[in-house]
Design a protein around this motif. Structure first.
Motif, PDB file in Angstrom:
ATOM      1  N   LYS A 181     -10.934  -1.105  11.238  1.00 34.86           N
ATOM      2  CA  LYS A 181     -10.045  -0.792  12.363  1.00 34.86           C
ATOM      3  C   LYS A 181     -10.927  -0.774  13.607  1.00 34.86           C
ATOM      4  O   LYS A 181     -11.876   0.007  13.680  1.00 34.86           O
ATOM      5  CB  LYS A 181      -9.383   0.572  12.187  1.00 34.86           C
ATOM      6  CG  LYS A 181      -8.343   0.624  11.081  1.00 34.86           C
ATOM      7  CD  LYS A 181      -7.744   2.015  10.976  1.00 34.86           C
ATOM      8  CE  LYS A 181      -6.762   2.096   9.817  1.00 34.86           C
ATOM      9  NZ  LYS A 181      -6.355   3.487   9.544  1.00 34.86           N
TER      10      LYS A 181
ATOM     11  N   ASP B 247     -12.017   4.029   4.886  1.00 36.58           N
ATOM     12  CA  ASP B 247     -11.324   3.891   6.168  1.00 36.58           C
ATOM     13  C   ASP B 247     -11.921   4.936   7.117  1.00 36.58           C
ATOM     14  O   ASP B 247     -12.904   4.662   7.816  1.00 36.58           O
ATOM     15  CB  ASP B 247      -9.808   4.093   5.941  1.00 36.58           C
ATOM     16  CG  ASP B 247      -8.973   4.115   7.215  1.00 36.58           C
ATOM     17  OD1 ASP B 247      -9.535   4.025   8.309  1.00 36.58           O
ATOM     18  OD2 ASP B 247      -7.725   4.239   7.139  1.00 36.58           O
ATOM     19  N   GLU B 248     -11.398   6.168   7.075  1.00 41.36           N
ATOM     20  CA  GLU B 248     -11.775   7.242   8.005  1.00 41.36           C
ATOM     21  C   GLU B 248     -13.286   7.424   8.190  1.00 41.36           C
ATOM     22  O   GLU B 248     -13.739   7.782   9.272  1.00 41.36           O
ATOM     23  CB  GLU B 248     -11.192   8.581   7.524  1.00 41.36           C
ATOM     24  CG  GLU B 248      -9.742   8.844   7.902  1.00 41.36           C
ATOM     25  CD  GLU B 248      -8.747   8.323   6.880  1.00 41.36           C
ATOM     26  OE1 GLU B 248      -9.056   7.329   6.188  1.00 41.36           O
ATOM     27  OE2 GLU B 248      -7.643   8.894   6.776  1.00 41.36           O
TER      28      GLU B 248
ATOM     29  N   LYS C 196       1.024   5.465   0.168  1.00 42.70           N
ATOM     30  CA  LYS C 196       0.251   6.657   0.528  1.00 42.70           C
ATOM     31  C   LYS C 196       0.343   7.655  -0.615  1.00 42.70           C
ATOM     32  O   LYS C 196       1.404   7.794  -1.241  1.00 42.70           O
ATOM     33  CB  LYS C 196       0.817   7.267   1.809  1.00 42.70           C
ATOM     34  CG  LYS C 196       0.674   6.364   3.031  1.00 42.70           C
ATOM     35  CD  LYS C 196      -0.757   6.322   3.518  1.00 42.70           C
ATOM     36  CE  LYS C 196      -0.859   5.581   4.850  1.00 42.70           C
ATOM     37  NZ  LYS C 196      -2.225   5.640   5.384  1.00 42.70           N
TER      38      LYS C 196
ATOM     39  N   ASN D 299      -5.839   9.010   2.537  1.00 45.58           N
ATOM     40  CA  ASN D 299      -6.173   9.614   3.837  1.00 45.58           C
ATOM     41  C   ASN D 299      -6.924  10.942   3.669  1.00 45.58           C
ATOM     42  O   ASN D 299      -6.557  11.967   4.254  1.00 45.58           O
ATOM     43  CB  ASN D 299      -4.922   9.803   4.708  1.00 45.58           C
ATOM     44  CG  ASN D 299      -4.400   8.499   5.258  1.00 45.58           C
ATOM     45  OD1 ASN D 299      -3.373   7.991   4.806  1.00 45.58           O
ATOM     46  ND2 ASN D 299      -5.117   7.896   6.194  1.00 45.58           N
TER      47      ASN D 299
ATOM     48  N   ASP E 264      -3.528   4.792  -0.685  1.00 47.61           N
ATOM     49  CA  ASP E 264      -4.321   5.346   0.422  1.00 47.61           C
ATOM     50  C   ASP E 264      -4.114   6.856   0.475  1.00 47.61           C
ATOM     51  O   ASP E 264      -2.996   7.333   0.690  1.00 47.61           O
ATOM     52  CB  ASP E 264      -3.885   4.704   1.746  1.00 47.61           C
ATOM     53  CG  ASP E 264      -4.735   5.146   2.933  1.00 47.61           C
ATOM     54  OD1 ASP E 264      -5.695   5.918   2.736  1.00 47.61           O
ATOM     55  OD2 ASP E 264      -4.440   4.700   4.066  1.00 47.61           O
TER      56      ASP E 264
ATOM     57  N   ASN F   4     -12.117  -1.026   5.110  1.00 49.16           N
ATOM     58  CA  ASN F   4     -10.945  -1.221   5.955  1.00 49.16           C
ATOM     59  C   ASN F   4     -11.466  -1.244   7.386  1.00 49.16           C
ATOM     60  O   ASN F   4     -12.060  -0.273   7.840  1.00 49.16           O
ATOM     61  CB  ASN F   4      -9.974  -0.047   5.720  1.00 49.16           C
ATOM     62  CG  ASN F   4      -8.890   0.068   6.800  1.00 49.16           C
ATOM     63  OD1 ASN F   4      -9.038  -0.444   7.909  1.00 49.16           O
ATOM     64  ND2 ASN F   4      -7.825   0.771   6.484  1.00 49.16           N
TER      65      ASN F   4
ATOM     66  N   GLU G 268      -7.975   3.761  -1.307  1.00 46.90           N
ATOM     67  CA  GLU G 268      -8.491   3.894   0.064  1.00 46.90           C
ATOM     68  C   GLU G 268      -8.735   5.356   0.425  1.00 46.90           C
ATOM     69  O   GLU G 268      -7.864   6.203   0.247  1.00 46.90           O
ATOM     70  CB  GLU G 268      -7.464   3.260   1.019  1.00 46.90           C
ATOM     71  CG  GLU G 268      -7.912   3.203   2.469  1.00 46.90           C
ATOM     72  CD  GLU G 268      -6.851   2.549   3.371  1.00 46.90           C
ATOM     73  OE1 GLU G 268      -5.952   1.855   2.851  1.00 46.90           O
ATOM     74  OE2 GLU G 268      -6.923   2.752   4.588  1.00 46.90           O
TER      75      GLU G 268
ATOM     76  N   LYS H 133       0.879  -1.185   0.000  1.00 48.04           N
ATOM     77  CA  LYS H 133       0.000   0.000   0.000  1.00 48.04           C
ATOM     78  C   LYS H 133       0.902   1.217   0.000  1.00 48.04           C
ATOM     79  O   LYS H 133       1.842   1.291   0.788  1.00 48.04           O
ATOM     80  CB  LYS H 133      -0.883  -0.048   1.243  1.00 48.04           C
ATOM     81  CG  LYS H 133      -1.520   1.270   1.632  1.00 48.04           C
ATOM     82  CD  LYS H 133      -2.646   1.025   2.637  1.00 48.04           C
ATOM     83  CE  LYS H 133      -2.663   2.044   3.754  1.00 48.04           C
ATOM     84  NZ  LYS H 133      -3.727   1.760   4.742  1.00 48.04           N
TER      85      LYS H 133
HETATM   86 MG    MG Z   1      -6.163   4.396   5.604  1.00 43.25          MG
END
Ligand code: MG
Ligand code: OSB
Length: 370
Positions: A262, A238-239, A163, A190, A188, A260, A213, A161
């Motif tokens: 978490k 994700d977030e 960024k 973010n 990803d 994803n 992502e 992965k």
């Molecule tokens: Mg992420």
């Protein structure tokens, strides 16, 4: 069993390599470790909040406050026989999923230890080994990026992965894809982009990425649905997913094809299981994300990733990739033949917390007695 005593340990450990994402660079990793004591057993949980409200609004200080002043007072002295017994006390506390997850995970570990079973068994895990990959931060140069990726490929990681952020997207992705035409590759962001960048994401389609992502805003689901309709590459959230509600909204709105997972972001393992089951029904793929955890959080992640619908490799890398000396033993290693990690078989999370190392890395401590 009665929750007799709870300890909070705020520690900070240097990362072996700085980790740069679109929201900033981390060189030190703070963690709040939660220890829950009952009948001579201790369950451990980890809070993955950062020093700054960058990945999410929570910080180590907000988590310390919410744990100390609200969550722990509602649980201390309580009888628990099931992890959901304690989440009732959380209903009056809005948000703060990372604080909730830390305490809730410690209770799962404690209950699994009391039953003398691995956490994976309590979660309904079906795998003895889980597929993993590595998450590579934004690098100062393209040559540096290729170098760093080659190091991890040489170590046996088969899913990479990388960024991305505005200005660090198509060119580095193209360069990595050229060097590694067949590797499982994903990007990803973010939350660094907006819907105006839709064309940029369409340009990524030919690189055959496993997924993109969290391209858009950290609390967005609506625009992700619009973006997913315009690109072939699967979008992974994700977030934006903080609870089973968010997962349902994202699924119904077709905002993503992958989630994803978490535990910290969704407020604990019970919610993680609920989202897992929802994704099974909806045909949404999942994988286990990471937050540069210590051995405590990483162990829990490996157990979680043994559940049936974790069909994609997780962000769970070897201990040496994060810390020179971690606070739990044994360290996690990569199986180089198949880019997997072994699910611990001991009771609970199945790692031993080294209290001398916790004390050495400790910045703050607090204890609560029933
Ligand atoms: Mg992420
Ligand atoms: O977005 O997945 C992310 C680390 C900190 C905060 C957010 C993220 C990450 C990672 C690291 O990508 C994954 C790992 O623990 O190896």
């Amino acid at each position: 069993m009665k929750i007799e005593r709870i300890e909070l340990h705020l520690i900070s450990q240097p990362l072996v390599h700085p980790f740069r994402t679109s929201f900033g660079t981390q060189t030190e990793r703070p963690s709040i470790l939660v220890a829950v004591y009952s009948q001579g057993l201790v369950g451990w949980g980890e809070c993955t909040a950062h020093n700054k409200p960058d990945y999410s609004y929570e910080t180590v200080n907000t988590a310390w406050h919410v744990l100390s002043d609200f969550l722990i007072p509602s649980n201390i002295g309580q009888e628990v026989s099931n992890p959901t017994d304690i989440t009732d006390g959380y209903r009056g506390v809005r948000g703060h999923p990372m604080a909730k997850a830390a305490l809730e995970s410690a209770i799962w570990d404690l209950l699994a230890k009391a039953k003398d079973v691995p956490l994976s068994k309590m979660l309904g895990g079906v795998r003895y080994r889980v597929e993993v990959g590595v998450s590579i931060g934004i690098q100062p140069t393209l040559a540096g990026l290729l170098d760093r990726i080659n190091q991890f490929v040489d170590k046996g990681y088969r899913r990479i992965k990388m960024k991305i952020e505005p200005g660090w997207e198509i060119e580095p992705i193209a360069a990595v894809r050229e060097q590694h035409p067949n590797i499982k590759l994903m990007a990803d962001a973010n939350s660094a982009f907006s819907l105006e960048h839709a064309q940029l994401f369409q340009e990524m389609d030919p690189f055959n990425l496993l997924m993109i992502e969290q391209p858009l805003h950290y609390d967005d689901i609506f625009d992700h649905a619009k973006l997913q309709a315009q690109v072939n590459t699967p979008i992974c959230l994700d977030e934006s997913i903080h609870s089973p509600h968010h997962a349902r909204w994202a699924i119904e709105m077709k905002a993503c094809r992958i989630i994803n997972m978490k535990v910290a972001r969704v407020g604990g393992l019970s919610n993680a299981v609920a989202i897992h089951n929802m994704c099974v029904d909806a045909g949404i793929q999942m994988w286990c994300g990471g937050m540069l955890e210590t051995g405590i959080g990483r162990a829990a992640n490996i157990h979680l990733a043994s559940m049936p619908n974790f069909t994609l490799p997780g962000d769970i890398s070897a201990t040496e990739r994060y810390y020179a000396e971690d606070i739990a033993e044994p360290a996690f290693h990569l199986n180089v033949e198949d880019s997997t990690m072994i699910v611990p078989t001991g009771p609970g999370i199945g790692v031993k917390v080294m209290l001398d190392r916790v004390k050495k890395a400790r910045l703050n401590y607090k204890e609560f007695v029933a």
